[in-house]
Design a protein around this motif. Structure first.
Motif, PDB file in Angstrom:
ATOM      1  N   GLU A   1       0.820  -1.206   0.000  1.00 45.55           N
ATOM      2  CA  GLU A   1       0.000   0.000   0.000  1.00 45.55           C
ATOM      3  C   GLU A   1       0.853   1.253   0.000  1.00 45.55           C
ATOM      4  O   GLU A   1       2.002   1.230   0.399  1.00 45.55           O
ATOM      5  N   GLU A   2       0.245   2.339  -0.454  1.00 49.43           N
ATOM      6  CA  GLU A   2       0.844   3.665  -0.364  1.00 49.43           C
ATOM      7  C   GLU A   2      -0.040   4.499   0.552  1.00 49.43           C
ATOM      8  O   GLU A   2      -1.258   4.321   0.575  1.00 49.43           O
ATOM      9  N   ALA A   3       0.541   5.412   1.290  1.00 47.94           N
ATOM     10  CA  ALA A   3      -0.220   6.260   2.191  1.00 47.94           C
ATOM     11  C   ALA A   3      -1.262   7.071   1.428  1.00 47.94           C
ATOM     12  O   ALA A   3      -1.001   7.567   0.337  1.00 47.94           O
ATOM     13  N   ASP A   4      -2.448   7.173   2.013  1.00 51.11           N
ATOM     14  CA  ASP A   4      -3.550   7.987   1.486  1.00 51.11           C
ATOM     15  C   ASP A   4      -4.013   7.589   0.087  1.00 51.11           C
ATOM     16  O   ASP A   4      -4.521   8.419  -0.657  1.00 51.11           O
ATOM     17  N   THR A   5      -3.796   6.343  -0.311  1.00 49.74           N
ATOM     18  CA  THR A   5      -4.288   5.888  -1.612  1.00 49.74           C
ATOM     19  C   THR A   5      -5.440   4.923  -1.422  1.00 49.74           C
ATOM     20  O   THR A   5      -5.566   4.260  -0.397  1.00 49.74           O
TER      21      THR A   5
ATOM     22  N   TRP B   1      -6.195   5.364  -6.617  1.00 52.54           N
ATOM     23  CA  TRP B   1      -6.542   6.769  -6.698  1.00 52.54           C
ATOM     24  C   TRP B   1      -6.342   7.476  -5.367  1.00 52.54           C
ATOM     25  O   TRP B   1      -6.252   6.846  -4.323  1.00 52.54           O
ATOM     26  N   THR B   2      -6.246   8.793  -5.470  1.00 57.28           N
ATOM     27  CA  THR B   2      -6.136   9.663  -4.304  1.00 57.28           C
ATOM     28  C   THR B   2      -7.176  10.762  -4.438  1.00 57.28           C
ATOM     29  O   THR B   2      -7.629  11.070  -5.550  1.00 57.28           O
ATOM     30  N   ARG B   3      -7.540  11.324  -3.298  1.00 58.33           N
ATOM     31  CA  ARG B   3      -8.450  12.472  -3.284  1.00 58.33           C
ATOM     32  C   ARG B   3      -7.763  13.595  -2.521  1.00 58.33           C
ATOM     33  O   ARG B   3      -7.419  13.431  -1.354  1.00 58.33           O
ATOM     34  N   ASN B   4      -7.569  14.704  -3.185  1.00 59.77           N
ATOM     35  CA  ASN B   4      -6.957  15.876  -2.562  1.00 59.77           C
ATOM     36  C   ASN B   4      -7.777  17.104  -2.903  1.00 59.77           C
ATOM     37  O   ASN B   4      -8.033  17.367  -4.088  1.00 59.77           O
ATOM     38  N   ASP B   5      -8.197  17.824  -1.875  1.00 58.23           N
ATOM     39  CA  ASP B   5      -8.994  19.049  -2.061  1.00 58.23           C
ATOM     40  C   ASP B   5     -10.201  18.813  -2.958  1.00 58.23           C
ATOM     41  O   ASP B   5     -10.501  19.618  -3.844  1.00 58.23           O
ATOM     42  N   GLY B   6     -10.876  17.665  -2.774  1.00 59.57           N
ATOM     43  CA  GLY B   6     -12.079  17.360  -3.537  1.00 59.57           C
ATOM     44  C   GLY B   6     -11.832  16.860  -4.941  1.00 59.57           C
ATOM     45  O   GLY B   6     -12.771  16.600  -5.686  1.00 59.57           O
ATOM     46  N   LYS B   7     -10.589  16.711  -5.346  1.00 56.85           N
ATOM     47  CA  LYS B   7     -10.262  16.251  -6.697  1.00 56.85           C
ATOM     48  C   LYS B   7      -9.696  14.836  -6.633  1.00 56.85           C
ATOM     49  O   LYS B   7      -8.797  14.549  -5.848  1.00 56.85           O
ATOM     50  N   THR B   8     -10.221  13.967  -7.470  1.00 53.89           N
ATOM     51  CA  THR B   8      -9.746  12.586  -7.545  1.00 53.89           C
ATOM     52  C   THR B   8      -8.755  12.459  -8.688  1.00 53.89           C
ATOM     53  O   THR B   8      -9.000  12.929  -9.795  1.00 53.89           O
ATOM     54  N   SER B   9      -7.633  11.812  -8.399  1.00 52.96           N
ATOM     55  CA  SER B   9      -6.630  11.502  -9.421  1.00 52.96           C
ATOM     56  C   SER B   9      -6.472   9.991  -9.439  1.00 52.96           C
ATOM     57  O   SER B   9      -6.168   9.382  -8.412  1.00 52.96           O
TER      58      SER B   9
END
Length: 188
Positions: A36-40, A59-67
């Motif tokens: 695992e990777e942190a916050d993924t 995927w990650t979610r940062n400031d309401g945006k999913t990448s």
């Protein structure tokens, strides 16, 4: 959900991949064991080569945006190898690729908001070589894709049927499930 952590006093849950024994109900549910990777978040897996190669979305979610991007790892005697983010032409920096599905004859179907599509998220397919590396990517075109979102591809090899979700067609609302059959697509 893989685990919960506290952020600003709120539980934050993460998605992960699990394995279970099927019967009348699912039991012996355990994490699949990918590093695992942190916050993924991890999910949306598809398997190739008798279940020994796994493609999945991370995927990650940062400031309401999913990448999101598509990753691959291999089953070894010690478990799953370290996930590797697929290079271009599958993942393109600044755009999302998600929901992989590997066909029996080595095509990778996926959804992406990359340039060159018909709408927001479109369905794409990639031809894979004998090492399961993509050597070409093509949009499935406006017969399948709409100006809105088209996602979650699944291909039933025996019937030549593509099943997918779309919120750009007339239906019950939101993402409805559609199917199409085209004999000259994805045949070996």
């Amino acid at each position: 959900t893989k685990h919960s952590t506290k952020k600003a006093g709120t539980d934050v849950y993460y998605n992960n991949l699990f394995t279970a024994v099927a019967g009348d109900s699912l039991h012996n549910t355990t994490g699949i064991g990918i590093p695992e990777e942190a916050d993924t978040q991890n999910g949306l897996a598809s398997f190739a080569r008798n279940g020994n190669i796994m493609f999945f979305t991370r995927w990650t979610r940062n400031d309401g945006k999913t990448s999101s991007a598509i990753y691959r790892c291999k089953r070894t005697a010690a478990g799953w190898s370290e996930p590797v983010k697929l290079p271009a032409p599958i993942n393109i920096e600044g755009y999302n690729s998600t929901q992989p599905f590997v066909t029996a004859n080595d095509y990778l179907l996926f959804s992406s908001d990359r340039p060159g599509g018909v709408g927001k998220y479109d369905l794409w397919y990639a031809s894979l070589d004998s090492s399961l590396e993509a050597y070409s990517v093509a949009n499935m075109g406006n017969g399948i894709n709409t100006p809105e979102d088209d996602q979650s591809p699944y291909y039933h090899q025996q019937s030549g049927t593509l099943v997918f979700a779309s919120n750009g067609r007339t239906g019950m609302g939101g993402f409805d499930i559609f199917k199409c059959t085209r004999e000259d697509t994805l045949s070996a």
